[in-house]
Every structure is written in C-alpha cells, then in structure tokens.
Write a protein that holds these residues in place. Structure first.
Motif, PDB file in Angstrom:
ATOM      1  N   UNK A 129      13.968 -15.277  34.727  1.00 51.10           N
ATOM      2  CA  UNK A 129      13.183 -15.977  33.960  1.00 51.10           C
ATOM      3  C   UNK A 129      12.190 -16.768  34.599  1.00 51.10           C
ATOM      4  N   UNK A 130      12.259 -17.339  35.633  1.00 50.16           N
ATOM      5  CA  UNK A 130      11.441 -18.049  36.338  1.00 50.16           C
ATOM      6  C   UNK A 130      10.326 -17.364  36.894  1.00 50.16           C
ATOM      7  N   UNK A 131      10.742 -15.917  37.541  1.00 52.95           N
ATOM      8  CA  UNK A 131       9.601 -15.118  37.815  1.00 52.95           C
ATOM      9  C   UNK A 131       8.670 -14.631  36.657  1.00 52.95           C
ATOM     10  N   UNK A 132       9.257 -14.416  35.529  1.00 51.26           N
ATOM     11  CA  UNK A 132       8.505 -13.956  34.271  1.00 51.26           C
ATOM     12  C   UNK A 132       7.790 -15.006  33.942  1.00 51.26           C
ATOM     13  N   UNK A 133       7.937 -16.341  34.007  1.00 53.36           N
ATOM     14  CA  UNK A 133       6.891 -17.382  33.703  1.00 53.36           C
ATOM     15  C   UNK A 133       5.891 -17.484  34.640  1.00 53.36           C
ATOM     16  N   UNK A 134       6.257 -17.473  35.747  1.00 47.72           N
ATOM     17  CA  UNK A 134       5.225 -17.500  37.105  1.00 47.72           C
ATOM     18  C   UNK A 134       4.279 -16.452  36.907  1.00 47.72           C
ATOM     19  N   UNK A 135       4.809 -15.050  36.396  1.00 43.68           N
ATOM     20  CA  UNK A 135       3.930 -13.875  36.386  1.00 43.68           C
ATOM     21  C   UNK A 135       2.744 -14.085  35.292  1.00 43.68           C
ATOM     22  N   UNK A 136       3.158 -14.883  34.313  1.00 45.32           N
ATOM     23  CA  UNK A 136       2.151 -15.069  33.083  1.00 45.32           C
ATOM     24  C   UNK A 136       2.801 -14.638  31.745  1.00 45.32           C
ATOM     25  N   UNK A 137       4.169 -14.510  31.782  1.00 46.48           N
ATOM     26  CA  UNK A 137       4.692 -14.230  30.461  1.00 46.48           C
ATOM     27  C   UNK A 137       5.170 -15.370  29.927  1.00 46.48           C
ATOM     28  N   UNK A 138       4.531 -15.752  28.558  1.00 49.34           N
ATOM     29  CA  UNK A 138       4.945 -16.839  27.783  1.00 49.34           C
ATOM     30  C   UNK A 138       5.787 -16.297  26.559  1.00 49.34           C
ATOM     31  N   UNK A 139       5.993 -14.878  26.478  1.00 47.04           N
ATOM     32  CA  UNK A 139       6.890 -14.408  25.416  1.00 47.04           C
ATOM     33  C   UNK A 139       7.914 -13.452  25.952  1.00 47.04           C
ATOM     34  N   UNK A 140       9.182 -13.698  26.019  1.00 49.66           N
ATOM     35  CA  UNK A 140      10.268 -13.127  26.619  1.00 49.66           C
ATOM     36  C   UNK A 140      11.586 -13.086  25.750  1.00 49.66           C
ATOM     37  N   UNK A 141      11.995 -12.011  25.648  1.00 52.08           N
ATOM     38  CA  UNK A 141      13.625 -11.870  25.082  1.00 52.08           C
ATOM     39  C   UNK A 141      14.618 -11.699  26.092  1.00 52.08           C
ATOM     40  N   UNK A 142      15.671 -12.490  25.807  1.00 47.64           N
ATOM     41  CA  UNK A 142      16.720 -12.220  26.305  1.00 47.64           C
ATOM     42  C   UNK A 142      17.757 -11.431  25.844  1.00 47.64           C
ATOM     43  N   UNK A 143      18.822 -10.519  26.308  1.00 50.66           N
ATOM     44  CA  UNK A 143      19.505  -9.358  25.595  1.00 50.66           C
ATOM     45  C   UNK A 143      20.855 -10.251  26.058  1.00 50.66           C
TER      46      UNK A 143
END
Length: 363
Positions: A129-143
């Motif tokens: 989740x931290x990597x996703x945000x740092x990479x610029x993803x402000x929209x993500x789903x968790x399964x």
C-alpha cells in the motif's frame, strides 16, 4: 489451493514480448465486432499481471490506444500481488497509464496466508500500500476474504481493521468458497460453521459502514464516487471484449438481435498461437430469451441500490413483462421491492439472494 482462475506455472520465465503481441493481435481480430465503440474501462487481471514489466504494460496500452478510442477519464485497473511490488516498477505502471490498482491481500494473518498458499507475508502486504501511494496511485482496491480455515470472529475483524487502516478507496470483501477443480475442493480444510460466518459478515459490514464506505454490490465497498466502473459494467449487463488466455467476453449485436458470450483458449501457448493465426476464440454461445432473464438478474440483483426496469429492455432487447412471473413471486415473498422506478432486494432478499435469482430460471 482455493483459486479456480486460469493460472499456469512458468518455470522457464514469462514470454512477455510474445504474449503482448498475441494480446494485440487478439484485439485486432475482435475489432470487426466492436466498430464504433469506445472503451470505458480496462481491467488487466487474472494470474498475476504485475509480474510483467512496466515496459510491457506500456506497450500493451499503447497498442490498445492505436486500435480503439478511449473515453475521457478511462478507468485502467491492474491486478497486483503484494510479493511483486517494487517502487520503480509501479511508478512505471502509473506512467504507462494504469490509474487504479487491485491488490490481492486476502489476509494479514500469517497462519491464514500460509493456509491459503499465498506467497506474500504480512509485511509485504502492508508495504504494498505504501509503494502504491508513493508511485502515484490514489485509487486502489484491497481484496480480502473471510470464512478462512479455522478463522475466528476476532481474527476476521482484525483483518478488516488493518485493511481500513491502509485507507483504500475500494474494498472487495468476500467469503472463501470451495470451488470445483481446486485443492481445497478435493481436500476441504476446516472452515468456520455457518453461524460464525454469518456473525463475521454482519459485524464486518457494520464496521465497514462505520468507516465511511458504502456497500454498492454483494462483495464491493467504496468511498463515495469511487465504485469500480469496470465491475459495475458487469453487474449492469454491459458488454465487454475479452483478450488473453482463458478470457471471457460478452457482446451485443443489435442488427442481428443477438447477445453472444465467448471464451478464449486457456493454455497460454495455444492461445498465443491461435491469436497470431487469426482467432483465439475457443467457443461461443448465443443467449436465448430464456437465458437472458436469468442472466440479467444474476448480475443486476448484485447491485445494492437496485436497477431501473428500463435497463433490462435496453440491455436485452426484451420487454419488461418478460420478468413479470419471477418478479411477482419475489415481491409477494418479500424478497424484492418494486416501486415502479427501481427493482432492488429487500433486506431479507439481500440475505437470500441465491433464492431470489432462482425465481427467474425458466424451464
């Protein structure tokens, strides 16, 4: 051991370049069926597409753009497993045009991750989740799954609490089911009993609601305005073009008054060969009027807020009266509410949705 999706072992490495070429050839072969249409969404899923390089994903999306026009603000989702997260790679995915991630966490509990055969651990899940945000993803789903082998109510709630602490924009939270052709089906693990699963579900749904997420579909929860557009298209009985090994598609042909479901070859090597030779379709089915009522309701009744009667006619070409027998039974039994403007499950119908859907099966 629980997954029945089309997954394959690749001991000699991924044939990335050949597979991307096959995907684009496959899409080119489908173009005559979809002339004049624009893409609303793209979902890169199945297996672990995040194993591919950012360069390959960029080549794929550039190739799709060259073949089909995109709607403004198109939603482009990539499924990713936590064990594949690398900062530079995911920054490359974002730059390639991926604007939404769906992360297969399933659980944060180490014994449960091991029981599910997941290759990532708790720390990797949190780091993703931290990597996703740092990479610029402000929209993500968790399964996330519940009803896991020997799972307690407290453990299920701890998983949910940890997921909410990561502030996803979307949560897919669903019960583990034992699917045919899986190891779990052949050798069932000790699962929680039905009463405990019901307690988990009720407590979890209330917790998610209190966390400011709304349930818009059976297993989908989102912050306001951030529902998954691609999945909503499924539930609203929309069309979708399929490319890839084992992919399934649905296309409406208004001129011929036909709706066709089709699927592609499952084995990657055979799929790539067939795609490059002109068609990767391994089979198709034309839906009959008897199929359409059931199939539409199977999807549309998953939507918590319900649907308009006009959507049925728009998506199937059949008059709304086609649903009358099943609808009358469901309303009389207190399973569906029909105000004249919307059809939606009652609270009781929502708990027994399989029973409701069966009422629309035709002999």
């Amino acid at each position: 051991p629980y997954c029945d999706f089309n997954s394959h072992h690749a001991p000699s490495g991924l044939p990335e370049k050949q597979y991307i070429q096959a995907l684009l050839a496959d899409l080119a072969n489908e173009l005559p069926h979809i002339w004049g249409r624009k893409l609303e969404s793209i979902f890169i899923g199945g297996g672990t597409p995040s194993l591919f390089s950012a360069e390959s994903i960029d080549e794929l999306l550039c190739g799709i753009r060259a073949l089909l026009p995109f709607r403004p603000n198109i939603e482009v989702t990539l499924e990713a497993n936590p064990g594949t997260f690398e900062q530079d790679k995911f920054r490359g995915f974002r730059e390639a045009g991926i604007n939404r991630l769906s992360m297969g966490i399933q659980s944060f509990n180490p014994p449960h991750l091991q029981a599910l055969g997941r290759v990532h651990n708790r720390e990797e899940a949190l780091r993703a989740a931290d990597i996703a945000r740092s990479a610029g993803f402000d929209n993500f789903n968790l399964d996330l799954m519940f009803g896991l082998p020997q799972q307690t109510l407290d453990e299920a709630m701890q998983d949910l609490q940890q997921a909410m602490a990561l502030y996803p924009t979307h949560l897919s939270w669903y019960q583990l089911t034992l699917e045919p052709n899986t190891l779990f089906y052949k050798s069932p693990p000790p699962l929680p009993d039905e009463d405990l699963v019901a307690d988990i579900q009720l407590n979890g749904q209330q917790f998610i609601k209190n966390s400011c997420y709304s349930q818009y579909e059976v297993s989908a929860y989102a912050r306001p305005g951030l529902e998954c557009r691609h999945n909503r298209n499924y539930w609203e009985f929309g069309d979708y073009v399929a490319i890839g090994a084992g992919a399934h598609g649905k296309l409406t042909h208004p001129a011929q008054a036909r709706i066709i479901r089709y699927h592609k070859y499952r084995q990657p090597a055979e799929y790539m060969q067939q795609a490059m030779q002109g068609s990767a379709r391994s089979g198709e089915q034309t839906l009959t009027p008897a199929d359409l009522g059931f199939e539409f309701m199977l999807n549309a009744l998953r939507l918590r807020e319900g649907f308009s009667p006009s959507l049925f006619t728009e998506r199937t070409g059949l008059p709304f009266q086609h649903l009358k027998a099943g609808l009358d039974q469901a309303v009389q039994r207190g399973l569906l509410d029909f105000s004249g403007e919307l059809i939606r499950p009652t609270d009781t119908g929502w708990q027994f949705l399989n029973t409701v859907i069966q009422l629309f099966l035709e002999d």
